[in-house]
Write a protein that holds these residues in place. Structure first.
Motif, PDB file in Angstrom:
ATOM      1  N   THR A   5       0.830  -1.199   0.000  1.00 51.70           N
ATOM      2  CA  THR A   5       0.000   0.000   0.000  1.00 51.70           C
ATOM      3  C   THR A   5       0.866   1.250   0.000  1.00 51.70           C
ATOM      4  OG1 THR A   5      -1.739  -1.189   1.167  1.00 51.70           O
ATOM      5  CG2 THR A   5      -1.835   1.205   1.233  1.00 51.70           C
ATOM      6  N   ALA A   6       1.904   1.255   0.825  1.00 58.72           N
ATOM      7  CA  ALA A   6       2.798   2.417   0.879  1.00 58.72           C
ATOM      8  C   ALA A   6       3.517   2.615  -0.448  1.00 58.72           C
ATOM      9  CB  ALA A   6       3.800   2.257   2.018  1.00 58.72           C
ATOM     10  N   ALA A   7       4.036   1.550  -1.029  1.00 58.35           N
ATOM     11  CA  ALA A   7       4.745   1.650  -2.304  1.00 58.35           C
ATOM     12  C   ALA A   7       3.795   2.052  -3.421  1.00 58.35           C
ATOM     13  CB  ALA A   7       5.423   0.326  -2.638  1.00 58.35           C
ATOM     14  N   GLY A   8       2.615   1.475  -3.435  1.00 55.52           N
ATOM     15  CA  GLY A   8       1.644   1.751  -4.489  1.00 55.52           C
ATOM     16  C   GLY A   8       1.106   3.158  -4.456  1.00 55.52           C
ATOM     17  N   SER A   9       1.028   3.750  -3.286  1.00 54.24           N
ATOM     18  CA  SER A   9       0.485   5.105  -3.175  1.00 54.24           C
ATOM     19  C   SER A   9       1.402   6.146  -3.806  1.00 54.24           C
ATOM     20  CB  SER A   9       0.240   5.458  -1.710  1.00 54.24           C
ATOM     21  OG  SER A   9       1.478   5.604  -1.027  1.00 54.24           O
ATOM     22  N   ILE A  15      12.068   5.842  -7.057  1.00 56.24           N
ATOM     23  CA  ILE A  15      12.582   4.824  -6.130  1.00 56.24           C
ATOM     24  C   ILE A  15      12.874   5.448  -4.773  1.00 56.24           C
ATOM     25  CG2 ILE A  15      14.579   3.339  -5.653  1.00 56.24           C
ATOM     26  CD1 ILE A  15      14.588   2.710  -8.707  1.00 56.24           C
ATOM     27  N   ILE A  16      13.467   6.625  -4.760  1.00 54.28           N
ATOM     28  CA  ILE A  16      13.761   7.309  -3.493  1.00 54.28           C
ATOM     29  C   ILE A  16      12.474   7.591  -2.727  1.00 54.28           C
ATOM     30  CG2 ILE A  16      14.595   9.491  -2.504  1.00 54.28           C
ATOM     31  CD1 ILE A  16      16.796   9.407  -4.740  1.00 54.28           C
ATOM     32  N   GLU A  17      11.432   8.052  -3.416  1.00 52.82           N
ATOM     33  CA  GLU A  17      10.150   8.332  -2.767  1.00 52.82           C
ATOM     34  C   GLU A  17       9.514   7.059  -2.204  1.00 52.82           C
ATOM     35  OE1 GLU A  17       8.589  11.277  -1.943  1.00 52.82           O
ATOM     36  OE2 GLU A  17      10.583  11.995  -2.497  1.00 52.82           O
ATOM     37  N   ILE A  18       9.568   6.001  -2.972  1.00 54.11           N
ATOM     38  CA  ILE A  18       9.005   4.731  -2.497  1.00 54.11           C
ATOM     39  C   ILE A  18       9.784   4.243  -1.276  1.00 54.11           C
ATOM     40  CG2 ILE A  18       8.652   2.291  -3.068  1.00 54.11           C
ATOM     41  CD1 ILE A  18       8.179   3.248  -6.001  1.00 54.11           C
ATOM     42  N   GLU A  19      11.100   4.307  -1.339  1.00 54.13           N
ATOM     43  CA  GLU A  19      11.920   3.861  -0.202  1.00 54.13           C
ATOM     44  C   GLU A  19      11.639   4.684   1.047  1.00 54.13           C
ATOM     45  OE1 GLU A  19      15.844   3.939  -1.960  1.00 54.13           O
ATOM     46  OE2 GLU A  19      15.706   1.806  -2.507  1.00 54.13           O
ATOM     47  N   LYS A  20      11.401   5.977   0.895  1.00 52.90           N
ATOM     48  CA  LYS A  20      11.045   6.815   2.046  1.00 52.90           C
ATOM     49  C   LYS A  20       9.731   6.359   2.662  1.00 52.90           C
ATOM     50  CE  LYS A  20      13.171  11.167   0.562  1.00 52.90           C
ATOM     51  NZ  LYS A  20      12.868  12.523   0.075  1.00 52.90           N
TER      52      LYS A  20
END
Length: 168
Positions: A14-18, A66-71
């Motif tokens: 959910t976090a990655a998909g958002s 990728i940086i945003e998803i990792e955060k």
């Protein structure tokens, strides 16, 4: 990413998909009690895994995504370390594993059993709970080889198990 529970895996998805991940696929249950071709072998009973794909028109934008998803996912601890890759060989190996879930159940089934695959959909906020309910049913009825996988961002799951129709 491999997680010790479906809840963690779905929170991760959910976090990655958002944040613009184009695709999050989930594999939940006894998936990692199998050995895999290509050198992957895990023995984490009841574990769940997430395969996240994000695409962009150029390398700079991809890196920014990728940086945003990792955060967004840094607070969700996986069982094994993870990282995004643009190595096509590794990328293809991950997808080969994902695509091999259904045939793997067929390959390890007992002689005389039939492989059954079904689809089920949940509202995304109920996906983790639905997966846990499916896992509980598999345990209750002794479907130890059952595998659940699907499209986490769409709330769609496939589940695969074997059944011996020769017994009552």
């Amino acid at each position: 990413c491999i997680f010790s529970s479906s809840d963690k895996a779905f929170n991760f998805s959910t976090a990655a998909g958002s944040l613009g991940s184009g695709f999050c696929t989930i594999a939940a249950g006894a998936v990692f009690s199998f050995g895999w071709a290509g050198g992957f072998k895990f023995d984490i009973s009841g574990a769940s895994a997430v395969l996240v794909e994000t695409v962009a028109p150029n390398k700079d934008q991809l890196l920014a995504q990728i940086i945003e998803i990792e955060k967004a996912i840094h607070h969700i601890e996986p069982e094994l370390p993870f990282k995004f890759t643009d190595d096509s060989s590794l990328y293809n190996q991950y997808w080969k594993i994902r695509k091999g879930l259904f045939p793997t159940v067929g390959a390890i089934r007992k002689i005389g059993t039939t492989v059954i695959i079904e689809d089920i959909a949940f509202p995304v906020p109920r996906l983790a709970a639905g997966t846990l309910d499916l896992q509980a049913l598999f345990k209750k009825y002794a479907y130890h080889e059952a595998v659940i996988f699907g499209h986490a961002l769409d709330g769609n799951l496939h589940f695969v198990f074997t059944q011996d129709f020769g017994i009552a």
